[in-house]
Motif scaffolding. Structure first.
Motif, PDB file in Angstrom:
ATOM      1  N   LEU A 135       0.804  -1.220   0.000  1.00  0.00           N
ATOM      2  CA  LEU A 135       0.000   0.000   0.000  1.00  0.00           C
ATOM      3  C   LEU A 135       0.839   1.274   0.000  1.00  0.00           C
ATOM      4  CD1 LEU A 135      -2.734  -1.037   2.603  1.00  0.00           C
ATOM      5  CD2 LEU A 135      -2.855  -1.154   0.113  1.00  0.00           C
ATOM      6  N   GLU A 136       2.073   1.174   0.488  1.00  0.00           N
ATOM      7  CA  GLU A 136       2.925   2.371   0.595  1.00  0.00           C
ATOM      8  C   GLU A 136       3.414   2.802  -0.781  1.00  0.00           C
ATOM      9  OE1 GLU A 136       2.845   0.304   4.501  1.00  0.00           O
ATOM     10  OE2 GLU A 136       3.094  -0.308   2.420  1.00  0.00           O
ATOM     11  N   LYS A 137       2.852   3.861  -1.316  1.00  0.00           N
ATOM     12  CA  LYS A 137       3.197   4.306  -2.672  1.00  0.00           C
ATOM     13  C   LYS A 137       4.625   4.839  -2.759  1.00  0.00           C
ATOM     14  CE  LYS A 137      -0.876   3.484  -4.442  1.00  0.00           C
ATOM     15  NZ  LYS A 137      -1.091   2.384  -5.404  1.00  0.00           N
ATOM     16  N   ASN A 138       5.219   5.211  -1.612  1.00  0.00           N
ATOM     17  CA  ASN A 138       6.594   5.687  -1.636  1.00  0.00           C
ATOM     18  C   ASN A 138       7.586   4.545  -1.827  1.00  0.00           C
ATOM     19  OD1 ASN A 138       5.962   4.691   0.947  1.00  0.00           O
ATOM     20  ND2 ASN A 138       7.682   5.801   1.868  1.00  0.00           N
ATOM     21  N   LYS A 139       7.104   3.295  -1.709  1.00  0.00           N
ATOM     22  CA  LYS A 139       7.967   2.130  -1.900  1.00  0.00           C
ATOM     23  C   LYS A 139       7.798   1.544  -3.295  1.00  0.00           C
ATOM     24  CE  LYS A 139       7.950   0.814   3.007  1.00  0.00           C
ATOM     25  NZ  LYS A 139       7.623  -0.255   3.999  1.00  0.00           N
ATOM     26  N   VAL A 140       6.575   1.294  -3.686  1.00  0.00           N
ATOM     27  CA  VAL A 140       6.268   0.759  -5.015  1.00  0.00           C
ATOM     28  C   VAL A 140       4.927   1.337  -5.455  1.00  0.00           C
ATOM     29  CG1 VAL A 140       7.522  -1.436  -4.734  1.00  0.00           C
ATOM     30  CG2 VAL A 140       5.143  -1.262  -4.023  1.00  0.00           C
ATOM     31  N   ASN A 141       4.659   1.280  -6.734  1.00  0.00           N
ATOM     32  CA  ASN A 141       3.373   1.754  -7.243  1.00  0.00           C
ATOM     33  C   ASN A 141       2.535   0.549  -7.651  1.00  0.00           C
ATOM     34  OD1 ASN A 141       1.313   3.394  -8.116  1.00  0.00           O
ATOM     35  ND2 ASN A 141       2.240   3.796 -10.112  1.00  0.00           N
ATOM     36  N   GLN A 142       1.795   0.022  -6.701  1.00  0.00           N
ATOM     37  CA  GLN A 142       0.957  -1.143  -6.937  1.00  0.00           C
ATOM     38  C   GLN A 142      -0.509  -0.794  -6.667  1.00  0.00           C
ATOM     39  OE1 GLN A 142       2.420  -4.363  -4.491  1.00  0.00           O
ATOM     40  NE2 GLN A 142       4.375  -4.485  -5.567  1.00  0.00           N
ATOM     41  N   PRO A 143      -1.439  -1.467  -7.329  1.00  0.00           N
ATOM     42  CA  PRO A 143      -2.851  -1.194  -7.075  1.00  0.00           C
ATOM     43  C   PRO A 143      -3.236  -1.584  -5.653  1.00  0.00           C
ATOM     44  CG  PRO A 143      -2.603  -3.133  -8.456  1.00  0.00           C
ATOM     45  CD  PRO A 143      -1.252  -2.516  -8.353  1.00  0.00           C
ATOM     46  N   GLY A 144      -3.976  -0.709  -5.002  1.00  0.00           N
ATOM     47  CA  GLY A 144      -4.454  -0.970  -3.647  1.00  0.00           C
ATOM     48  C   GLY A 144      -5.959  -1.089  -3.623  1.00  0.00           C
TER      49      GLY A 144
END
Length: 499
Positions: A135-144
């Motif tokens: 969920l952390e967008k600062n780590k990866v950009n994955q769908p939540g």
């Protein structure tokens, strides 16, 4: 005579009015709540026969609905099981061979329950452990949750490793919220209560998915809960508990059992508060509630698992039980994926009933779609079956047998079978050939199919102790072909989805 006819006429008007009223009630779109516990074993609840743990609120749900004795998660481990629940597809098709991480996550193209329900005007809400993407967008950009159909949500990517009290990992609608005071299950139920009472549009039906951290590790309930189980009676009863015929650590960890038992009772209390809110808001009569777990219970690290090379002390607090079944979390034997399953839907499901019909985690998606009268999307292979019949103890013909695959990881491949398939009373267990030392794990995984089998009659031998493979080769031959086909098909589709 005229008086008599007048009375009959009035009775007919009343009956007609009741029928119209009942028809309107049936035609209303029902609210749907899924409450998912984490690592809760089949035998961990009082209503499933646990002689120690007090779970009055979940037991009450069973008294008001149906208790399933052949209910299964979609996989014997966390992320794959959650993906199966949301999509109706075996997790191997989605590329979930183990846990969600930076490279393995549920893709946006996968269609979820909330996405389908939104087409019928549903509000959709999620609270708790997500664990099918980061969920952390600062780590990866994955769908939540937002990208997978949820209008409102608050959750964590995975377990409350900094908790379970006062965790700092919660994210609400995409925004980190900092430290949240309280224990995980209490926090998410408080948020759900607030949403139900203050935030939702009361003119629309809703879908609410709550996924607790408890009783997953780390385990540390409030003292008043663990104190309930700090006595000699509990000490004596614990010695009668079956742990899936799985070897446990030889160290004395018995002092920890009170914390596990207390955590399950704490979870029960949180669930009870949610049900009280549903009742107070007048939602009970038109709400389907389904309580279940994501896989079988966790066990302490044994020498068999670690080969003496590593340890995980927080797992020493794991005292969950699969009841009479064999295996624990990660195992494809029944104890790894046979889980509690309780459904309540007043007027549609008989109170205090039992069902021994198989219900799999992949069945939730098609079952809900059929209940709401939503056609399944075309061009998608669904492994689940519309199976409301299981809640009525009626048999449903499956398009293909239910199958479960092991978590493809370094501590499992060398010691556990890789798959189980069910057909009637029989369960076939499949093993891949031993992995050559020179071959990488994934190369081995994608190259081979099952070569060794065990066969069990679950009606006569629910603990899977009496292997019938040598006595019934015709059943092995029949089921092994289907097993090999599904293994290759699902594993290889998942490989494409990971790319």
């Amino acid at each position: 005579m005229e008086f008599r006819y007048g009375i009959i006429f009035l009775i007919l008007i009343v009956i007609s009015g009741r029928c119209i009223s009942q028809k309107k009630a049936v035609n209303r779109q029902p609210n749907i709540i899924i409450f998912l516990a984490d690592d809760l074993g089949y035998g961990d609840l009082a209503c499933y026969g646990n002689p120690i743990i007090k779970t009055p609120n979940i037991d009450q749900l069973a008294k008001e609905g149906v208790l399933l004795t052949d209910c299964h998660s979609g996989a014997p481990i966390c992320s794959p099981a959650r993906a199966a629940l949301l999509t109706g597809r075996n997790p191997y098709r989605l590329g979930f061979y183990y846990l969600a991480n930076a490279k393995s996550f549920m893709k946006s193209k996968e269609i979820t329950i909330p996405e389908m329900l939104k087409k019928k005007g549903y509000q959709t809400c999620f609270f708790g452990k997500w664990h099918v993407s980061i969920l952390e967008k600062n780590k990866v950009n994955q769908p939540g949750p937002s990208e997978q159909g949820f209008d409102y949500w608050m959750g964590t990517s995975h377990n409350a490793f900094d908790g379970p009290a006062n965790t700092k990992d919660f994210i609400k609608n995409g925004v980190p919220v900092g430290q949240v005071k309280g224990w995980y299950c209490d926090v998410i139920v408080d948020e759900a209560d607030k949403w139900l009472t203050e935030k939702r549009d009361k003119n629309k039906p809703f879908f609410l998915y709550i996924a607790s951290h408890e009783p997953h590790t780390p385990i540390s309930p409030p003292k008043e809960y663990s104190d309930m189980y700090d006595n000699s009676t509990v000490d004596s009863l614990e010695k009668t508990i079956n742990y899936g015929h799985v070897e446990r650590t030889k160290r004395n960890i018995s002092r920890n059992k009170k914390e596990y038992y207390g955590t399950v009772t704490q979870l029960d209390n949180a669930f009870g508060r949610l049900m009280k809110t549903i009742d107070q808001l007048g939602l009970k009569g038109n709400t389907l509630v389904f309580f279940t777990s994501d896989n079988g219970p966790e066990d302490p690290v044994s020498f068999d698992e670690s080969r003496g090379k590593w340890d995980d002390p927080i797992r020493d607090k794991c005292f969950g039980t699969p009841g009479i079944y064999r295996g624990m979390k990660r195992y494809v034997y029944e104890g790894g994926h046979r889980v509690p399953g309780i459904a309540r839907f007043p007027g549609a499901i008989a109170k205090g009933s039992y069902s021994d019909k198989l219900f799999d985690g992949t069945d939730l998606f098609p079952t809900i779609c059929k209940l709401i009268n939503i056609p399944l999307p075309e061009g998608v292979h669904y492994d689940g079956t519309a199976n409301f019949n299981a809640f009525l103890n009626k048999k449903t013909k499956r398009t293909e047998p239910a199958v479960w695959f092991y978590p493809n990881w370094e501590d499992t491949y060398f010691r556990l079978p890789e798959m189980e398939i069910r057909s009637g009373d029989y369960a076939l267990i499949g093993w891949l050939p031993p992995k050559p030392d020179s071959m990488k794990l994934n190369d081995w995984f994608f190259k081979y199919g099952p070569v060794k089998y065990e066969l069990y009659n679950l009606k006569n031998d629910p603990g899977q102790q009496d292997d019938l493979a040598g006595e019934k080769p015709e059943i092995v031959n029949s089921l092994s072909g289907t097993m090999a086909k599904l293994w290759k098909e699902m594993r290889d589709e998942g490989r494409q989805n990971k790319q």
